[in-house]
Design a protein around this motif. Structure first.
Motif, mmCIF file in Angstrom:
data_model
loop_
_atom_site.group_PDB
_atom_site.id
_atom_site.type_symbol
_atom_site.label_atom_id
_atom_site.label_comp_id
_atom_site.label_asym_id
_atom_site.label_seq_id
_atom_site.Cartn_x
_atom_site.Cartn_y
_atom_site.Cartn_z
ATOM 1 N N VAL A 261 -34.361 40.047 23.659
ATOM 2 C CA VAL A 261 -34.837 40.913 24.733
ATOM 3 C C VAL A 261 -34.253 40.345 26.016
ATOM 4 N N VAL A 262 -33.442 41.131 26.722
ATOM 5 C CA VAL A 262 -32.676 40.592 27.841
ATOM 6 C C VAL A 262 -32.842 41.440 29.101
ATOM 7 N N ALA A 263 -32.719 40.779 30.234
ATOM 8 C CA ALA A 263 -32.550 41.446 31.527
ATOM 9 C C ALA A 263 -31.124 41.164 31.971
ATOM 10 N N VAL A 264 -30.434 42.184 32.419
ATOM 11 C CA VAL A 264 -29.007 42.047 32.732
ATOM 12 C C VAL A 264 -28.702 42.666 34.092
ATOM 13 N N THR A 265 -27.508 42.356 34.567
ATOM 14 C CA THR A 265 -27.025 42.971 35.797
ATOM 15 C C THR A 265 -26.138 44.147 35.433
ATOM 16 N N GLY A 266 -26.395 45.309 36.008
ATOM 17 C CA GLY A 266 -25.562 46.476 35.757
ATOM 18 C C GLY A 266 -25.658 46.971 34.337
ATOM 19 N N ALA A 267 -24.623 47.711 33.917
ATOM 20 C CA ALA A 267 -24.554 48.227 32.547
ATOM 21 C C ALA A 267 -24.045 47.115 31.632
ATOM 22 N N PRO A 268 -24.806 46.739 30.621
ATOM 23 C CA PRO A 268 -24.405 45.596 29.797
ATOM 24 C C PRO A 268 -23.183 45.879 28.934
ATOM 25 N N ASP A 269 -22.268 44.936 28.890
ATOM 26 C CA ASP A 269 -21.101 44.985 28.016
ATOM 27 C C ASP A 269 -21.386 44.045 26.849
ATOM 28 N N PHE A 270 -21.935 44.614 25.769
ATOM 29 C CA PHE A 270 -22.367 43.767 24.661
ATOM 30 C C PHE A 270 -21.196 43.130 23.926
ATOM 31 N N GLU A 271 -20.054 43.787 23.915
ATOM 32 C CA GLU A 271 -18.882 43.161 23.293
ATOM 33 C C GLU A 271 -18.484 41.899 24.040
ATOM 34 N N ALA A 272 -18.511 41.954 25.373
ATOM 35 C CA ALA A 272 -18.179 40.776 26.170
ATOM 36 C C ALA A 272 -19.198 39.664 25.960
ATOM 37 N N ILE A 273 -20.466 40.046 25.870
ATOM 38 C CA ILE A 273 -21.505 39.045 25.636
ATOM 39 C C ILE A 273 -21.309 38.395 24.273
ATOM 40 N N GLU A 274 -21.006 39.208 23.264
ATOM 41 C CA GLU A 274 -20.791 38.648 21.924
ATOM 42 C C GLU A 274 -19.582 37.734 21.887
#
Length: 537
Positions: free
Chosen positions: A469-482
């Protein structure tokens, strides 16, 4: 020789009565040691008028303020037992704690008064406009009965799961582990003379401590008392606000800022960076150290803070209400290799001071490896009214008493101890163990992730899967996070499922609220689910 918390405070009062003890941000007032002494004595007499006596339990249901501190001191003075109450609790939770702790009176503030009155039939003393008049009519004399080293210190802790429970300490033992009775860095014990710290404070220039953790948590209360026992000054703010904190740093010039891990560290760092980018650099020249405890302070955040304030040292300590102080490590801008090292897990501290790692048979590890974090030495008596739970974590091995709080840990080749996370929060995915604090730390090292709580979710193939469960800035780029995570973690540790929220909920002490995160996952559809084929790669 007495080592009672009220006696320690009174010796400081006698040594430096005219020195500022508290700067109260809520009221804008300063209180000398003599002021705080008179206020605490008056409040103690007021509590006596409300039926409180030696041995009675008094609920302290308040956010940080001078009268919160005075409430604890007043109870200690008359040999009553202050009970810390989480001010975020609602009626049923309050009723449970009030009943379980056997409180006979509650001290609270106006915003919590209705909830307090609804949860108990016992007297509720409200620190409102009329309180000052009532207090003024009470005696300020220090005319209480003689105290003892084994007077009770009771700290309620919610832990990560289950109902709140009270941890019982002898006051002398609590002073030893968290109140200044031992040098945290050398492990040297303070001499068996309870006025020693006050005498040392009398001859030294006072330091100012900006105390940000809540006083209703041991990570806020005991550093405050330890600072006062040595004649120093503590600064309180009624609530945590990152912008306000930096203003206080510039105006009040604290030498030490006490925080709770990422929950406070990240917004403080974000605010500092934002001001620097706008050309409004904060004067942090008074700060010698930022001291973190009670929750994870991620290596990436430590490195960012040291980059912004290179003259500041960071101390990161481990411990809990059950173990007391377990170890400390100091970080500086001269060596930020910790931020890019390959060590996995939470804080890493030197072994010793009673801290050890044990196996499943309670035997201390003699070779590097993984086991359970344990503590010997000065320990609690046990849990209040729970002999079964006490017996499960307070144990003996070959005649040595220890507490095993449920944290997994690793003994390193150099003898250091790395905390891996709460055993109850381990995700078992396909037979592999994943410690959630490790994953949380790496998630938060990504610049787009503001905060994160990692939990287990059901997985048809692997039994449990890693989710966040995360709070992020802007629209999350899950590929970049992974991609970021896969350079730091084994594939099976990388979350497959995410829920994005506006803000991650934490306890007042800054610890992750895993129950809240689990309820989010149970009651809503995930924001993102990664391709199952890559789950363990």
């Amino acid at each position: 020789m007495a080592q009672n918390l009220a006696d320690l405070f009174e010796h400081a009062v006698d040594a430096v009565p005219d020195r500022v003890a508290v700067v109260d941000g809520g009221s804008g007032r300063e209180f000398t040691y003599a002021d705080l002494e008179r206020r605490s004595n008056r409040l103690a007499h007021l509590l006596i008028d409300r039926g409180v006596s030696g041995g009675s339990h008094v609920g302290i249901h308040m956010h940080n303020a001078v009268d919160t501190l005075a409430g604890f001191l007043a109870a200690f003075k008359l040999r009553a037992v202050p009970v810390n109450v989480n001010y975020r609790y609602v009626r049923d939770e309050l009723a449970y704690v009030y009943d379980d702790a056997d409180v006979v009176a509650v001290l609270t503030q106006p915003r919590y008064a209705d909830a307090a009155r609804a949860a108990t039939e016992h007297p509720v003393v409200v620190v409102d406009e009329r309180f000052e008049e009532t207090l003024a009519d009470c005696s300020s004399d220090r005319d209480f009965e003689e105290r003892a080293d084994d007077d009770l210190f009771l700290m309620y802790t919610g832990g990560t799961t289950g109902a709140p429970k009270g941890v019982m300490w002898r006051q002398a033992d609590m002073w030893r582990v968290l109140g200044g009775g031992v040098d945290f860095y050398s492990g040297e014990l303070m001499a068996d003379e309870y006025a020693q710290s006050a005498r040392a404070g009398e001859s030294a220039d006072p330091m100012r401590f900006l105390m940000l953790p809540p006083l209703i948590h041991v990570s806020g209360l005991m550093p405050t008392l330890g600072a006062l026992f040595s004649g120093n000054t503590v600064i309180f703010e009624p609530r945590f606000d990152a912008a306000r904190v930096w203003e206080v740093v510039e105006t009040c010039r604290p030498a030490i800022m006490v925080i709770t891990g990422d929950a406070m560290g990240r917004p403080l760092i974000d605010e500092l960076e934002g001001r620097a980018a706008a050309g409004r650099t904060v004067d942090v020249s008074s700060l010698l150290a930022v001291s973190s405890g009670a929750a994870l302070f991620s290596p990436a955040l430590k490195a960012r803070l040291l980059g912004l304030a290179p003259t500041v040292a960071i101390s990161d300590s481990i411990g809990s209400s059950e173990t007391g102080f377990g170890g400390i490590r100091v970080y500086s801008a001269a060596d930020t290799s910790f931020a890019t090292s390959d060590h996995a897990g939470g804080p890493r501290v030197p072994a010793g001071r009673g801290a050890t790692v044990i196996d499943d048979d309670d035997a201390p590890l003699t070779e590097p490896g993984e086991g359970w974090f344990a503590k010997t030495g000065y320990l609690p008596i046990g849990y209040y009214k729970d002999e079964t739970k006490s017996a499960s974590i307070f144990r003996e091995h070959e005649g040595v008493r220890m507490v095993v709080s449920g944290d997994r840990a690793r003994l390193e080749p150099d003898g250091a101890i790395t905390l891996l996370g709460r055993g109850s929060q381990v995700v078992n995915t396909g037979g592999e163990k994943v410690f959630v604090e490790e994953v949380e730390g790496e998630l938060k090292s990504h610049p787009a992730v503001i905060d994160a709580i990692v939990i287990a979710v059901a997985d048809e193939r692997f039994g449990q899967g890693v989710a966040a469960v995360v709070a992020v800035t802007g629209a999350p780029d899950f590929e970049a996070i992974e991609t970021h995570l896969r350079t730091r973690l084994a594939g099976y540790k990388v979350p497959r499922t995410y829920w994005v929220v506006d803000a991650v909920t934490r306890t007042p002490s800054g610890k992750p609220d895993y129950g809240w995160a689990t309820s989010i996952a149970a009651s809503s559809e995930p924001t993102h689910v990664r391709d199952a084929a890559r789950s363990h790669r």
